[in-house]
Write a protein that holds these residues in place. Structure first.
Motif, PDB file in Angstrom:
ATOM      1  N   CYS A 149      -5.278 -15.035   0.833  1.00 25.30           N
ATOM      2  CA  CYS A 149      -4.884 -13.687   1.264  1.00 25.30           C
ATOM      3  C   CYS A 149      -6.118 -12.892   1.696  1.00 25.30           C
ATOM      4  N   PHE A 185       0.216  -4.234   2.443  1.00 22.32           N
ATOM      5  CA  PHE A 185       0.651  -4.479   1.067  1.00 22.32           C
ATOM      6  C   PHE A 185       1.359  -5.819   0.914  1.00 22.32           C
ATOM      7  N   TRP A 186       2.261  -6.141   1.844  1.00 24.81           N
ATOM      8  CA  TRP A 186       3.111  -7.329   1.681  1.00 24.81           C
ATOM      9  C   TRP A 186       2.366  -8.630   1.907  1.00 24.81           C
ATOM     10  N   GLU A 187       1.095  -8.558   2.297  1.00 25.30           N
ATOM     11  CA  GLU A 187       0.345  -9.804   2.454  1.00 25.30           C
ATOM     12  C   GLU A 187       0.156 -10.520   1.118  1.00 25.30           C
ATOM     13  N   VAL A 188       0.096  -9.780   0.023  1.00 20.52           N
ATOM     14  CA  VAL A 188      -0.014 -10.427  -1.289  1.00 20.52           C
ATOM     15  C   VAL A 188       1.276 -11.159  -1.657  1.00 20.52           C
ATOM     16  N   PRO A 189       2.442 -10.503  -1.647  1.00 22.69           N
ATOM     17  CA  PRO A 189       3.661 -11.264  -1.969  1.00 22.69           C
ATOM     18  C   PRO A 189       3.889 -12.477  -1.078  1.00 22.69           C
ATOM     19  N   LEU A 240       0.453  -0.538  -5.390  1.00 29.93           N
ATOM     20  CA  LEU A 240       1.389  -1.065  -6.379  1.00 29.93           C
ATOM     21  C   LEU A 240       2.085   0.047  -7.168  1.00 29.93           C
ATOM     22  N   TYR A 263      -2.506  -4.073  -1.874  1.00 29.29           N
ATOM     23  CA  TYR A 263      -1.593  -4.340  -2.986  1.00 29.29           C
ATOM     24  C   TYR A 263      -2.005  -3.560  -4.230  1.00 29.29           C
ATOM     25  N   ALA A 300      -2.005 -10.514  -7.168  1.00 31.03           N
ATOM     26  CA  ALA A 300      -3.181 -10.413  -6.304  1.00 31.03           C
ATOM     27  C   ALA A 300      -4.153 -11.551  -6.580  1.00 31.03           C
ATOM     28  N   SER A 313      10.293  -0.203   0.603  1.00 33.31           N
ATOM     29  CA  SER A 313      10.318  -0.899  -0.688  1.00 33.31           C
ATOM     30  C   SER A 313      11.685  -0.754  -1.351  1.00 33.31           C
ATOM     31  N   GLY A 352      -5.479  -7.149   2.436  1.00 30.76           N
ATOM     32  CA  GLY A 352      -4.183  -7.263   1.790  1.00 30.76           C
ATOM     33  C   GLY A 352      -4.288  -7.095   0.284  1.00 30.76           C
TER      34      GLY A 352
END
Length: 362
Positions: A312, A143-147, A324, A320, A304, A241, A316
């Motif tokens: 990305c 998930f955190w690969e997007v942020p 989300l 996300y 995203a 989170s 990932g």
């Protein structure tokens, strides 16, 4: 150096805080030993069991019987990662400290890379590891690969050696999950950013690294890399989170007017949005309520899109979008908790050095 610390008898001490990570420790320690063995350093490893309820202590004690370096176990009541690391730092007898998280696998040549660089230029003393997410991790772990690609895609899309300093601090990824630093510098930083309230709810990385970067350049180099093994289920993801929302306030509150405004805006926006949605619905303006809900979805998904343009990985992006809905409420709740606990930092950032913590400096 503050008094009360052991003499500097070794080149390096590895400090590993561990909370319920028994299933990871054998491979973490194996990779650590392999990386240390490729250097000429004298070294020790300290695992700090931070009140685990699993078999952490038993696993470490068993591994210590055949471990190729001195391996010590310390235990303490659950107090959070900052204080767990501090316990290990206090006990360390190495001139340098490698902070290593319990779910991180050091690259085989990572420490040899640092040793070679130090031989060539002894001034390059502080190193932030380049952490790569385990590609075999479950979808939720990506998930955190997007942020991170939204904020640091310039580096992640083209990893190369850079120096992190105070003037470019926010441009590059950083963390204490794999961080190599002279013990004296680390002690000074820990005391300078010592948590004023509940240490378990305080930032354990950004504030500390920022303090170091104000006085020393930090090397961020893909030659010093590690594999990060993220959380593997939705329950752990939700808990993480919630924590990250709180840490965000402690990490950035008061560092600039923009960050303060942003944090307050993040806290207020969901409340305002829900209030507007309810108001429109109760007023019979259902089409407008639908448009507002659709707009919220677009805003939520927009990171995203940005991350995709910055390289990305698809996995990932999928993580996300899939997780989300599970992220928003815990993260917002953590942010609210952070404002409640750390709200005093929004107007004044305190840099006072602590000189009498846990017996240090007495």
């Amino acid at each position: 150096m503050a008094s009360g610390l052991p003499p500097l008898a070794l080149d390096t001490t590895v400090v590993i805080p561990s909370f319920n990570s028994a299933s990871y420790l054998a491979s973490t320690l194996e990779a650590c030993a392999a990386a240390l063995s490729r250097t000429s350093w004298s070294a020790e490893v300290i695992v700090v069991d931070d009140g685990s309820t699993d078999a952490t202590s038993e696993v470490v004690e068993e591994i210590a019987r055949t471990f190729p370096f001195a391996l010590r176990l310390m235990t303490q009541p659950n107090s959070g990662r900052f204080l767990a690391r501090w316990a290990g730092i206090e006990a360390a007898s190495g001139r340098n400290v490698l902070l290593l998280d319990s779910r991180v696998l050091l690259g085989p040549e990572s420490l040899r890379h640092i040793e070679s660089a130090l031989d060539a230029d002894p001034s390059r003393q502080i190193w932030n590891g380049h952490a790569v997410t385990d590609p075999a991790a479950p979808l939720v772990g990506h998930f955190w690969e997007v942020p991170v690609h939204v904020y640091w895609g310039d580096f992640l899309g083209n990893p190369r050696p850079v120096e992190v300093r105070a003037d470019n601090f926010n441009r590059y990824p950083k963390g204490t999950g794999v961080f190599f630093v002279p013990r004296e510098v680390l002690v000074d930083a820990c005391l300078a950013v010592w948590p004023e309230k509940n240490a378990a709810l305080a930032s354990d990385d950004t504030k500390l690294i920022r303090h170091i970067a104000e006085a020393h350049p930090i090397q961020l180099d893909p030659g010093f890399w590690a594999l990060y093994r993220p959380r593997t289920n939705a329950r752990a993801f939700i808990r993480h989170s919630y924590g990250r929302g709180t840490f965000l306030v402690d990490s950035f509150g008061g560092t600039s007017r923009g960050w303060t405004a942003g944090l307050l805006g993040l806290a207020a926006l969901p409340v305002a949005g829900v209030a507007a949605l309810l108001g429109l619905s109760l007023s019979g303006m259902l089409p407008w309520a639908g448009w507002l809900a659709a707009g919220a979805l677009v805003v939520g998904a927009s990171p995203a899109v940005v991350a995709a343009t910055r390289g990305c990985p698809r996995r990932g992006l999928g993580a996300y979008l899939a997780y989300l809905p599970l992220f928003v409420i815990p993260y917002w709740a953590g942010l609210i908790r952070g404002l409640r606990v750390h709200g005093s930092q929004l107007s004044v950032r305190k840099h006072a050095r602590r000189t009498a913590v846990n017996g240090v400096g007495r």
